[in-house]
Design a protein around this motif. Structure first.
Motif, PDB file in Angstrom:
ATOM      1  N   ALA A 177       3.307   7.341  12.340  1.00  0.00           N
ATOM      2  CA  ALA A 177       3.438   5.914  12.643  1.00  0.00           C
ATOM      3  C   ALA A 177       2.320   5.117  11.974  1.00  0.00           C
ATOM      4  N   PHE A 178       1.110   5.669  11.960  1.00  0.00           N
ATOM      5  CA  PHE A 178      -0.003   4.991  11.291  1.00  0.00           C
ATOM      6  C   PHE A 178       0.264   4.858   9.794  1.00  0.00           C
ATOM      7  N   TYR A 179       0.751   5.933   9.169  1.00  0.00           N
ATOM      8  CA  TYR A 179       1.033   5.874   7.733  1.00  0.00           C
ATOM      9  C   TYR A 179       2.077   4.812   7.419  1.00  0.00           C
ATOM     10  N   ARG A 180       3.147   4.767   8.193  1.00  0.00           N
ATOM     11  CA  ARG A 180       4.205   3.792   7.928  1.00  0.00           C
ATOM     12  C   ARG A 180       3.722   2.365   8.152  1.00  0.00           C
ATOM     13  N   ARG A 181       2.864   2.152   9.143  1.00  0.00           N
ATOM     14  CA  ARG A 181       2.326   0.804   9.364  1.00  0.00           C
ATOM     15  C   ARG A 181       1.429   0.386   8.211  1.00  0.00           C
ATOM     16  N   MET A 182       0.579   1.308   7.732  1.00  0.00           N
ATOM     17  CA  MET A 182      -0.271   1.004   6.585  1.00  0.00           C
ATOM     18  C   MET A 182       0.552   0.795   5.314  1.00  0.00           C
ATOM     19  N   ALA A 187       3.617  -0.434   5.137  1.00  0.00           N
ATOM     20  CA  ALA A 187       4.238  -1.761   5.203  1.00  0.00           C
ATOM     21  C   ALA A 187       3.221  -2.876   5.000  1.00  0.00           C
ATOM     22  N   LYS A 188       1.979  -2.623   5.362  1.00  0.00           N
ATOM     23  CA  LYS A 188       0.945  -3.652   5.290  1.00  0.00           C
ATOM     24  C   LYS A 188       0.245  -3.693   3.934  1.00  0.00           C
ATOM     25  N   LEU A 189      -0.075  -2.501   3.370  1.00  0.00           N
ATOM     26  CA  LEU A 189      -0.913  -2.425   2.178  1.00  0.00           C
ATOM     27  C   LEU A 189      -0.226  -1.800   0.976  1.00  0.00           C
ATOM     28  N   GLY A 190       0.917  -1.171   1.176  1.00  0.00           N
ATOM     29  CA  GLY A 190       1.551  -0.453   0.077  1.00  0.00           C
ATOM     30  C   GLY A 190       1.255   1.035   0.151  1.00  0.00           C
ATOM     31  N   ALA A 191       2.032   1.817  -0.577  1.00  0.00           N
ATOM     32  CA  ALA A 191       1.934   3.272  -0.483  1.00  0.00           C
ATOM     33  C   ALA A 191       0.588   3.829  -0.933  1.00  0.00           C
ATOM     34  N   PRO A 192       0.020   3.428  -2.086  1.00  0.00           N
ATOM     35  CA  PRO A 192      -1.253   4.038  -2.517  1.00  0.00           C
ATOM     36  C   PRO A 192      -2.387   3.858  -1.508  1.00  0.00           C
ATOM     37  N   LYS A 193      -2.546   2.647  -0.984  1.00  0.00           N
ATOM     38  CA  LYS A 193      -3.618   2.417  -0.013  1.00  0.00           C
ATOM     39  C   LYS A 193      -3.301   3.073   1.328  1.00  0.00           C
ATOM     40  N   ALA A 194      -2.016   3.175   1.667  1.00  0.00           N
ATOM     41  CA  ALA A 194      -1.640   3.857   2.901  1.00  0.00           C
ATOM     42  C   ALA A 194      -1.984   5.342   2.821  1.00  0.00           C
ATOM     43  N   ILE A 195      -1.797   5.938   1.658  1.00  0.00           N
ATOM     44  CA  ILE A 195      -2.142   7.347   1.476  1.00  0.00           C
ATOM     45  C   ILE A 195      -3.643   7.549   1.644  1.00  0.00           C
ATOM     46  N   GLN A 199       0.817  12.262   2.335  1.00  0.00           N
ATOM     47  CA  GLN A 199       2.134  11.885   1.823  1.00  0.00           C
ATOM     48  C   GLN A 199       3.273  12.559   2.580  1.00  0.00           C
ATOM     49  N   THR A 200       3.005  13.706   3.198  1.00  0.00           N
ATOM     50  CA  THR A 200       4.054  14.402   3.946  1.00  0.00           C
ATOM     51  C   THR A 200       4.359  13.749   5.285  1.00  0.00           C
ATOM     52  N   LEU A 201       3.579  12.746   5.684  1.00  0.00           N
ATOM     53  CA  LEU A 201       3.751  12.118   6.995  1.00  0.00           C
ATOM     54  C   LEU A 201       4.705  10.930   6.969  1.00  0.00           C
ATOM     55  N   VAL A 202       5.348  10.693   5.840  1.00  0.00           N
ATOM     56  CA  VAL A 202       6.170   9.501   5.712  1.00  0.00           C
ATOM     57  C   VAL A 202       7.324   9.499   6.706  1.00  0.00           C
ATOM     58  N   ARG A 203       7.843  10.678   7.082  1.00  0.00           N
ATOM     59  CA  ARG A 203       8.943  10.759   8.045  1.00  0.00           C
ATOM     60  C   ARG A 203       8.539  11.492   9.319  1.00  0.00           C
TER      61      ARG A 203
END
Length: 452
Positions: free
Chosen positions: A374-379, A381-389, A363-367
């Motif tokens: 970059a991987f977290y932000r792409r995930m 945008a694609k899957l939503g925050a819970p699945k990106a985490i 969660q700390t990688l959002v910025r």
């Protein structure tokens, strides 16, 4: 016709099973080892040593038991120190094995399953790591208790309409505690209270004085005073726990000589340490005992690395591969297939402190301006925050496993490199799809730059 399938071979002939309880424990050994193949022992320490002596008389090498609350801990540790191989199994795993008869006791059923190697023991690090883990878990409990009193102090301030949190970011910081201590000491001059601010506070003295203008009711000031005292008590206990943690870390053997292989420069220079960070050089200790500077991985602070190593230990041999490690954490996609069709790929629900720490790090990688960010932000945008985490925590787990097993240093390729590699993969896939449909994918020529 008789079945041609081979019978199960006996893997652990000298196995015993223990059914744990709060008042007494039932122990089963193979028939013929004693006049009674099942015995009951009390839960006192003398009874546990008597249990170990009886198991030695019955030539037992390995013991299996179910995880029941915290009752297993004393039994596990005493039997392990007496030289037995002890396996702790999940009760859910035992229930999934069919074929149990109704007249068989739990301890007999556990022994029978373990005899044929049908049970897998739960992961437990070595004893030295368990000592460190106990300190870290106690420290985490103290921090959570201290945070409760911070919330109650905030509640008392809000009831008095003292809007201190509007002008400073943390009331438990240097400025916040200095002002609160002055308030409970009887100071009511707003400008004298505001003058206690630290030089790093952006708000002006007048703004802080305006925020401190409230209704200082005696009963609420009394509540604020008591919560401050309790907060100080927990801070004292946390400092004592930190001293024990440092002493425990000093007992670990050096995996790398810091004098000949100095600690690499910190990646986050000048960044303020968390308020609950220990007051000693924890990063050097972690580097010395593990041989790897895990803090170079984006999202991994010293407290996160301390949690990971205190829960996992320094020996990665219990996990044959990164896939086994991710599966144990419950971070890899599920594989629920019925009739050749995948019904669900949802991750398993696992209560694991390591997985929780990795999710918090993700969660700390959002910025973060890194490849992981970059991987977290792409995930996201694609899957939503819970699945990106979860996806990012899975990637962090694989990175940690690689450094844990092979050592070395982590090198971040950078956000730009990651975006370029992702674009190249997208173009490659598009070319394959176009070729399969009988088309050619041609890049659009770049427009000439306009010269003014």
């Amino acid at each position: 016709m008789p079945s041609s399938q081979p019978e199960l071979s006996m893997i652990n002939p000298n196995a015993a099973g223990i059914d744990l309880g709060a008042d007494y424990h039932w122990v089963s050994v193979p028939e013929g080892r004693d006049s009674e193949c099942v015995r009951r022992f009390g839960c006192f320490t003398a009874d546990l040593y008597a249990m170990a002596d009886w198991l030695k008389q019955c030539d037992i090498d390995t013991v299996v038991m179910e995880a029941t609350g915290v009752y297993w801990i004393a039994v596990f540790q005493i039997l392990e120190t007496q030289g037995f191989e002890v396996k702790l199994v999940n009760a859910r795993q035992v229930k999934t094995v069919p074929g149990r008869k109704s007249d068989v006791l739990d301890c007999q059923w556990l022994r029978q399953l373990h005899r044929y190697g049908l049970l897998a023991g739960s992961f437990r690090p070595d004893d030295q790591i368990c000592v460190l883990r106990s300190y870290i878990r106690q420290r985490d409990t103290l921090i959570k208790s201290a945070s409760t009193h911070i919330q109650r102090m905030q509640k008392a301030l809000t009831q008095m309409n003292v809007q201190l949190h509007r002008v400073i970011s943390d009331i438990s910081g240097t400025t916040g505690l200095a002002i609160i201590r002055a308030i409970v000491s009887g100071e009511r001059d707003l400008h004298k209270l505001a003058a206690l601010k630290d030089r790093r506070i952006h708000a002006s003295t007048d703004e802080i004085a305006a925020a401190l203008n409230g209704d200082y009711r005696p009963e609420l000031v009394f509540v604020l005073h008591q919560e401050l005292q309790l907060y100080d008590v927990f801070q004292t206990q946390i400092a004592a726990c930190d001293a024990e943690v440092e002493a425990c870390l000093n007992q670990f053997a050096d995996r790398i000589e810091v004098a000949t292989n100095p600690l690499p420069a910190a990646k986050r220079r000048g960044k303020k340490q968390p308020g609950n960070a220990p007051r000693f050089d924890l990063r050097t200790h972690l580097y010395r005992i593990s041989g790897v500077d895990f803090t170079h991985v984006d999202g991994f602070g010293v407290l996160t690395v301390l949690t990971l190593l205190s829960e996992l230990g320094l020996d990665p041999s219990k996990f044959p591969s990164a896939k086994h490690f991710a599966s144990w954490l419950g971070l890899c996609p599920g594989s629920r297939i019925t009739g050749g069709k995948r019904k669900s790929s949802q991750t398993r629900q696992v209560a694991n402190r390591v997985a929780t720490a990795l999710r918090m790090a993700a969660q700390t990688l959002v910025r973060s301006h890194s490849a992981l960010g970059a991987f977290y932000r792409r995930m996201q945008a694609k899957l939503g925050a819970p699945k990106a985490i979860t996806a990012t925590a899975h990637k962090l787990a694989r990175i940690f496993y690689h450094l844990w097993t092979s050592g070395g240093a982590f090198v971040d390729p950078g956000m730009e490199t990651y975006e370029q590699q992702y674009q190249e993969r997208m173009v490659k896939n598009l070319k394959k799809k176009a070729m399969a449909l009988g088309f050619d994918l041609v890049a659009k020529p770049a427009l000439p730059e306009c010269v003014s």
